[in-house]
Design an enzyme around this catalytic site. Structure first.
Site, PDB file in Angstrom:
ATOM      1  N   GLY A  15       0.837  -1.206   0.000  1.00 45.76           N
ATOM      2  CA  GLY A  15       0.000   0.000   0.000  1.00 45.76           C
ATOM      3  C   GLY A  15       0.864   1.246   0.000  1.00 45.76           C
ATOM      4  O   GLY A  15       1.869   1.295   0.709  1.00 45.76           O
ATOM      5  N   ARG A  76       1.103  -5.107  -5.165  1.00 43.03           N
ATOM      6  CA  ARG A  76       1.382  -6.290  -4.344  1.00 43.03           C
ATOM      7  C   ARG A  76       1.573  -7.416  -5.365  1.00 43.03           C
ATOM      8  O   ARG A  76       0.607  -7.897  -5.940  1.00 43.03           O
ATOM      9  CB  ARG A  76       0.212  -6.576  -3.399  1.00 43.03           C
ATOM     10  CG  ARG A  76       0.015  -5.463  -2.359  1.00 43.03           C
ATOM     11  CD  ARG A  76      -1.047  -5.818  -1.332  1.00 43.03           C
ATOM     12  NE  ARG A  76      -1.064  -4.857  -0.228  1.00 43.03           N
ATOM     13  CZ  ARG A  76      -1.920  -3.826  -0.138  1.00 43.03           C
ATOM     14  NH1 ARG A  76      -2.822  -3.640  -1.054  1.00 43.03           N
ATOM     15  NH2 ARG A  76      -1.855  -2.996   0.874  1.00 43.03           N
ATOM     16  N   ASP A 107       5.426  -4.977   5.896  1.00 45.79           N
ATOM     17  CA  ASP A 107       5.988  -6.283   6.273  1.00 45.79           C
ATOM     18  C   ASP A 107       5.936  -7.304   5.131  1.00 45.79           C
ATOM     19  O   ASP A 107       6.842  -8.125   4.980  1.00 45.79           O
ATOM     20  CB  ASP A 107       5.350  -6.825   7.555  1.00 45.79           C
ATOM     21  CG  ASP A 107       3.835  -6.905   7.483  1.00 45.79           C
ATOM     22  OD1 ASP A 107       3.240  -6.338   6.526  1.00 45.79           O
ATOM     23  OD2 ASP A 107       3.230  -7.527   8.367  1.00 45.79           O
ATOM     24  N   THR A 130       4.551   2.430   5.391  1.00 48.44           N
ATOM     25  CA  THR A 130       3.166   1.937   5.527  1.00 48.44           C
ATOM     26  C   THR A 130       2.428   2.838   6.504  1.00 48.44           C
ATOM     27  O   THR A 130       2.995   3.239   7.530  1.00 48.44           O
ATOM     28  CB  THR A 130       3.107   0.478   6.036  1.00 48.44           C
ATOM     29  OG1 THR A 130       1.764   0.204   6.462  1.00 48.44           O
ATOM     30  CG2 THR A 130       4.036   0.193   7.186  1.00 48.44           C
ATOM     31  N   ASP A 132       0.207   1.860   8.355  1.00 47.10           N
ATOM     32  CA  ASP A 132      -0.289   1.033   9.464  1.00 47.10           C
ATOM     33  C   ASP A 132       0.589   1.035  10.721  1.00 47.10           C
ATOM     34  O   ASP A 132       0.125   0.685  11.788  1.00 47.10           O
ATOM     35  CB  ASP A 132      -0.445  -0.423   9.006  1.00 47.10           C
ATOM     36  CG  ASP A 132      -1.662  -0.608   8.110  1.00 47.10           C
ATOM     37  OD1 ASP A 132      -2.512   0.296   8.062  1.00 47.10           O
ATOM     38  OD2 ASP A 132      -1.753  -1.656   7.435  1.00 47.10           O
ATOM     39  N   ASP A 134       2.786  -1.031  11.727  1.00 47.40           N
ATOM     40  CA  ASP A 134       2.691  -2.335  12.394  1.00 47.40           C
ATOM     41  C   ASP A 134       3.980  -3.142  12.258  1.00 47.40           C
ATOM     42  O   ASP A 134       3.950  -4.363  12.185  1.00 47.40           O
ATOM     43  CB  ASP A 134       1.508  -3.128  11.827  1.00 47.40           C
ATOM     44  CG  ASP A 134       1.584  -3.294  10.314  1.00 47.40           C
ATOM     45  OD1 ASP A 134       2.387  -2.589   9.674  1.00 47.40           O
ATOM     46  OD2 ASP A 134       0.835  -4.128   9.773  1.00 47.40           O
ATOM     47  N   ARG A 176      -6.165  -3.233   8.516  1.00 49.47           N
ATOM     48  CA  ARG A 176      -6.745  -4.573   8.387  1.00 49.47           C
ATOM     49  C   ARG A 176      -6.266  -5.471   9.522  1.00 49.47           C
ATOM     50  O   ARG A 176      -7.011  -6.247  10.072  1.00 49.47           O
ATOM     51  CB  ARG A 176      -6.318  -5.164   7.032  1.00 49.47           C
ATOM     52  CG  ARG A 176      -7.193  -6.264   6.560  1.00 49.47           C
ATOM     53  CD  ARG A 176      -7.128  -6.483   5.073  1.00 49.47           C
ATOM     54  NE  ARG A 176      -5.846  -6.182   4.459  1.00 49.47           N
ATOM     55  CZ  ARG A 176      -5.706  -5.784   3.199  1.00 49.47           C
ATOM     56  NH1 ARG A 176      -6.754  -5.637   2.446  1.00 49.47           N
ATOM     57  NH2 ARG A 176      -4.507  -5.538   2.697  1.00 49.47           N
TER      58      ARG A 176
END
Ligand code: F6P
Length: 327
Positions: A15, A76, A107, A130, A132, A134, A176
């Site tokens: 993303g 992706r 990741d 990212t 996110d 994460d 997500r």
């Protein structure tokens, strides 16, 4: 004796995230500063597999530091997760003499880089791009600050209208598998509840609290939900609450991809520039197959093999803060 890296490729994968352009700019200009040839690889690993690669100059990255998205585009790429795909990618890189890679992504992208660097002798350096946040081994990821500020701006606006109508708003933010955008934007906007994928939600408790507030005529409430929460997002939560508390005037707002776009904040531009610069230094100094993060405002290096195994953990203290401040 490690091989000298003289030609590097840079790509963005997964993303997109605001600040990726600032990072590409830093990689290109630092590489050129150190006398390297720098190649842009289009659409992430897809460009490696399909040989969509071009040489970049300092001017190629002019006037992009403030732009969201990524000039190299992203994807992706499923092919790269097959050994045939990676072989094609390797052949394309070696034809051009590319002997070092900088991968800006999340990741999933690091997993690709880790597999590739284990199979082939082209060193990879990963940079966390990212929204996110994460990824373990870094306090921040490129794009997170911008995404969170976008969410905060939107939630503040929603609170105005929620307040005017005495409504309960359930606002879905991205994530997500990760609740960081929900957690940060929820705390920063005074959300009454924050639901994230990393924690089980006691929905009975949420309903009990809302019922108690209803009794006190406190009808303006904001619940921030990460898209990957256990109930399946804001629409599902709204259904449950409406069924149990029919007096509540419930509205849902899904912020969606607006969080991924826009001009990066100063913070994202800075970390993107520092990380991009540092990635090239890693390749120069023979610090291969690592991911460059930032911990306590210093560059922090994690071997790619380890980086893909760990997730950044949500702090218990933050969860306690949410509970105390929302009461
Ligand atoms: O880049 C991370 C992310 O924005 C997640 O928060 C989200 O779940 C996902 O990407 C959405 O991906 P796509 O744009 O492919 O639907």
């Amino acid at each position: 004796m490690k091989k000298k890296v003289t030609k590097i490729g840079v790509l963005t994968s997964g993303g997109d995230a605001p600040g990726m352009n600032a990072c590409i700019r830093a990689v290109v200009r630092t590489g050129i500063y150190y006398g390297m040839d720098v190649y842009g690889i289009m659409r992430g690993y897809t460009g490696m597999v399909e040989n969509d690669i071009f040489q970049m100059e300092s001017r190629s990255v002019a006037n992009i530091i403030q732009r969201g998205g990524t000039i190299l585009k992203t994807s992706r790429c499923k092919d790269f997760f097959t050994s045939e795909g990676r072989k094609k990618a390797y052949d394309n890189l070696t034809k051009l003499g590319i002997n070092g890679l900088v991968i800006i992504g999340g990741d999933g992208s690091f997993r690709g880089a880790q597999t590739f660097s284990n199979e082939y002798d082209i060193p990879c350096v990963g940079l966390p791009g990212t929204i996110d946040k994460d990824i373990a081994g870094t306090d921040f990821t490129i794009g997170f600050d911008t995404a969170v500020n976008t969410a905060v701006e939107a939630i503040d606006k929603i609170r105005d209208t929620a307040d005017a109508h005495d409504r309960l708003f359930i606002i879905e933010v991205m994530g997500r598998d990760a609740g960081y955008i929900a957690l940060h934007s929820g705390i920063a906007t005074g959300a009454e509840n924050i639901l994230i994928p990393e924690r089980k939600t006691d929905i009975e408790e949420v309903i009990k609290q809302l019922a108690e507030k209803e009794r006190r005529h406190k009808l303006v409430n904001i619940i921030v939900v990460a898209e990957g929460d256990e109930f399946g997002g804001a629409d599902e939560i709204a259904k449950i609450i409406k069924a149990r508390l029919p007096m509540q005037d419930v509205r849902v707002c899904i912020l969606g991809h607006i969080q991924r776009g826009g001009s990066p904040t100063c913070f994202d531009r800075l970390i993107a520039s520092r990380m991009g610069y540092s990635a090239v230094e890693c390749l120069m100094e023979g610090k291969f197959n690592v991911f460059v993060g930032m911990v306590n405002n210093r560059m922090y290096f994690t071997p790619l093999n380890e980086a893909v195994k760990k997730k950044q953990r949500i702090s218990e203290e933050w969860m306690k803060i949410v509970r105390i401040l929302a009461s």
